[in-house]
Design a protein around this motif. Sequence first.
Motif, short mmCIF file in Angstrom:
data_model
loop_
_atom_site.label_atom_id
_atom_site.label_comp_id
_atom_site.label_asym_id
_atom_site.label_seq_id
_atom_site.Cartn_x
_atom_site.Cartn_y
_atom_site.Cartn_z
N LYS A 22 42.38 -5.16 20.24
CA LYS A 22 41.76 -5.43 21.53
C LYS A 22 40.33 -4.89 21.59
N LYS A 23 40.11 -3.70 21.08
CA LYS A 23 38.80 -3.06 21.13
C LYS A 23 38.29 -2.83 19.72
N PHE A 24 37.01 -3.07 19.53
CA PHE A 24 36.43 -2.82 18.21
C PHE A 24 34.93 -2.56 18.35
N ILE A 25 34.39 -1.88 17.34
CA ILE A 25 32.96 -1.55 17.30
C ILE A 25 32.34 -2.24 16.09
N ARG A 26 31.20 -2.84 16.29
CA ARG A 26 30.48 -3.48 15.20
C ARG A 26 29.09 -2.85 15.10
N VAL A 27 28.72 -2.47 13.89
CA VAL A 27 27.41 -1.87 13.63
C VAL A 27 26.63 -2.79 12.71
N GLU A 28 25.40 -3.11 13.08
CA GLU A 28 24.55 -3.97 12.26
C GLU A 28 23.26 -3.23 11.93
N VAL A 29 22.94 -3.20 10.65
CA VAL A 29 21.68 -2.62 10.19
C VAL A 29 20.88 -3.73 9.52
N ILE A 30 19.68 -3.96 9.99
CA ILE A 30 18.86 -5.08 9.52
C ILE A 30 17.56 -4.55 8.93
N GLY A 31 17.22 -5.03 7.75
CA GLY A 31 15.92 -4.78 7.16
C GLY A 31 15.12 -6.06 7.20
N LYS A 32 13.84 -5.99 7.51
CA LYS A 32 13.06 -7.22 7.66
C LYS A 32 11.61 -6.99 7.28
N THR A 33 10.96 -8.11 6.95
CA THR A 33 9.53 -8.11 6.69
C THR A 33 9.00 -9.46 7.11
N ASN A 34 7.71 -9.54 7.45
CA ASN A 34 7.14 -10.84 7.79
C ASN A 34 5.76 -10.99 7.20
N SER A 35 5.22 -12.20 7.34
CA SER A 35 3.95 -12.52 6.69
C SER A 35 2.75 -11.84 7.34
N ALA A 36 2.95 -11.16 8.47
CA ALA A 36 1.87 -10.39 9.08
C ALA A 36 1.83 -8.97 8.54
N SER A 37 2.55 -8.74 7.43
CA SER A 37 2.59 -7.46 6.72
C SER A 37 3.34 -6.39 7.48
N TYR A 38 4.20 -6.78 8.42
CA TYR A 38 5.06 -5.82 9.09
C TYR A 38 6.38 -5.68 8.33
N THR A 39 6.78 -4.44 8.13
CA THR A 39 8.06 -4.14 7.50
C THR A 39 8.83 -3.22 8.43
N GLY A 40 10.11 -3.52 8.64
CA GLY A 40 10.83 -2.70 9.60
C GLY A 40 12.32 -2.74 9.44
N THR A 41 12.98 -2.11 10.38
CA THR A 41 14.42 -2.06 10.38
C THR A 41 14.92 -2.08 11.82
N GLU A 42 16.18 -2.48 12.00
CA GLU A 42 16.77 -2.55 13.33
C GLU A 42 18.23 -2.15 13.25
N LEU A 43 18.69 -1.40 14.24
CA LEU A 43 20.08 -0.96 14.31
C LEU A 43 20.69 -1.47 15.60
N ASN A 44 21.83 -2.16 15.49
CA ASN A 44 22.56 -2.65 16.65
C ASN A 44 23.96 -2.06 16.65
N LEU A 45 24.36 -1.47 17.77
CA LEU A 45 25.68 -0.89 17.92
C LEU A 45 26.37 -1.61 19.08
N ASN A 46 27.49 -2.29 18.77
CA ASN A 46 28.19 -3.10 19.77
C ASN A 46 29.62 -2.61 19.95
N TRP A 47 30.01 -2.42 21.21
CA TRP A 47 31.42 -2.12 21.55
C TRP A 47 31.98 -3.32 22.27
N ASN A 48 33.16 -3.78 21.82
CA ASN A 48 33.74 -5.01 22.34
C ASN A 48 35.17 -4.81 22.81
N ASN A 49 35.51 -5.53 23.88
CA ASN A 49 36.88 -5.56 24.39
C ASN A 49 37.27 -7.02 24.55
N ARG A 50 38.27 -7.48 23.76
CA ARG A 50 38.63 -8.90 23.71
C ARG A 50 39.49 -9.37 24.89
#
Length: 771
Positions: free
Chosen positions: A358-386
């Motif tokens: 019924k309940k679960f947690i999902r963690v997403e870690v994203i690494g990214k870069t773009n043509s404007a020379s930006y390099t970065g990362t993003e963290l998403n933490l999700n709690w879900n109840n079905r």
Amino acid sequence: MNRKHNYINNHFANYFVLISLFFVFGCSNTKYLPEGDLLYTGGSVKVKDSIMKKKDRKALQTELEGLLRPKPNKTFLGLRPKLWFYNIAGEPKKDKGFRYWLRNKVGEEPVLFSKVDLDYNASVLRNFTENRGYFKTRVSADSTVRNKRVTAEYTVVPKKQYIIKSVTFPDDSLKMSKIIARSSRRSLLKVGKPYDLDVIKAERERIDARLKEKGYYYFNPDYLLAKVDSSKGDHEVKIRLVIKDETPVKALRAYTINNIFVYPNYSLGNDSMVYRKKNITQYKDFTIIDTAETFKPRVYDRTIYFKKGDVYNRTDHNLTLNRFVNLGTFSFVKNEFKPSDSIDNALDSYYYLTLLPKKFIRVEVIGKTNSASYTGTELNLNWNNRNFLRGAELFTASIFGGADFQLGGVNKGKNIYKLGGEVSLTWPRFITPFNIEGNSEYVPRTKATIRYEYQKRTQLYALNSFNTSFGYLWKENIRKEHQLNIVDVTYVSPNHVTPEYLEDIEQDAALGKVIEKQLIFGPTYNYTYTNTMQKRRKNTIYFNGELDLAGNLTGLITGADYPNKVKTIFDVPFSQYVKIKSDFRHYLKLGKESELASRLIVGAGFAYGNSNTLPASKQFVVGGTNSIRAFRARTLGPGSYVIPPTTNDNYTPDQSADLKLEFNTEYRAKLFSIVRGAVFLDAGNIWLLHADPNKPGAEISKDFMKEIAIGAGAGLRFDLSFLVLRTDLAIPLRNPALPDGQRWVIDDINFGSSSWRKDNLILNIAIGYPF
């Protein structure tokens, strides 16, 4: 100059040696063969027929060659590199290590002629051809040996193809025979068409599907017999469909639905558990057996299409199962029909449902870069109840944060940080003042969302963004999907605007739009059509259309009129505009592992009433990893506008506009293993709808096609199953920021120049395909 020519010549010599070695090694595969055996390099089929059209003969030959077994070793440019890797790796001592990986993962075992059964292949070709109506076909097989390599040649001599003269259907007194007869106009067997065994099989399945809609649960295609008479006529057959005498009695009867039992808390490991009387609930036509009162009973009423007394039909059967699956709360859905003990010709239906956590947690870690020379990362933490309110609702609460760093370029030090959160609740039904019942296998949904995001661009400004929406999502079928937000409100408020950015605004007034307070509200609609899941089709398409209406009714009621009568809500002028966008994609399958993918994007936004321009967050941009890849993200356009050098030295602003036209096409092909390659061409630009004195050349005009930017490049894609890592290298071919007559820059290409490479060679690294 001589030094440069020597450099080029040396490199060409190295490449020539490398290619020569590859060819030499590629030709050495036969020396590893077992003694007395040969390397099988493939088979060919020749159809000899003087009557058949050349196009039909070629098509038949292609089909027949696809039936030959075994398949030879894969080739690349006429060579067999996978076989070469297999041979040079040798037999590894252990089932691990580099040699094992090279031999068994990269390499490919040789296909030996001793594994080829010519007579068996000939019989397969004969059977296939006769099943197509070419009765009494003759097939011969031979082989040709050359330098320890062997090919197989098959000659197929078909007789004249038989044509269907007549088709008759069961004419006995059974009720099902009358049903079959009434559907005969939809028959796949057509008089005058060639005899084809596959079509006969498909016709039996069509009839079975029709009977399943009329209650014949126990019937199956094997109970139908097709009697073929070819004894009369000139290469003609009469086909008569009959119901076999040995068909079971229960298969000849139509059934209705009696009792419906639902086990919503069913356990695969404990399917024989005994339930107490208090665990059994009767709701309308359903008997619900649940120890935990997991769901409100109306969930089953909306999901199960059968009602007591209904005639069984396959459509409602499949709709019910698919809707249970699409609720997103069950890991396992099983359905059984059993003959009723109390009523003749009736079925009791049982639904066994195994719950997901019924309940679960999902963690997403994203690494990214773009043509404007930006390099970065993003963290998403999700709690879900079905099952948030016991109605299979999905509640999600998430927090996210990320940072993009530019380690070089004109924006060095102007990093981007963001932090925010979102909560959403999705109901598996339409929540409306009136009742709307869908008949799709996909569960319609109502979704409410509240979101906040704080974005900080160091040395420049920060933005607080609030959004709330309420709307509906539904799918007509696997191809058509809709999303309608009847309420979609966005409020943006700036803070911490630096003196540096205020100086930029003095030189480019358009930058001030970014830090204006924005209030946007109104309905939005999104429609998607795609048939790309049909892998066997040569041509597939994807279409997405968006309609965004902001402040229209409010502006009309209040009589808003910029700039004379600007209306505000909470002291903030609300935006009023109409925006449309279409994204059309076409995929042409050229081979088993290659295709030509193309995309056309057209977008337009028109501000009126209370606004003179679109909000900055709603304007169109181009350039970057998923757009025109030869130009850095958000730096292209509008039109032929050139960013003033004084501004460029300090800060490179995002360029946006009211109109967008973009076209992309790329050829994709598998190279080897998980590696795929692509060559591409991108073109397009953005424009302002009205002239801006601070941006000369940015507005749309009759000569807008002269301001189209063009770029080209090549890339590699690494398909890791769970994601695709993409690297694209692109260069500009046409730059609209240059004076008219000088915009084609093909002659300026100079890969040997470091300054040219720095300004024009754009590397894009991304996850997934661009379109």
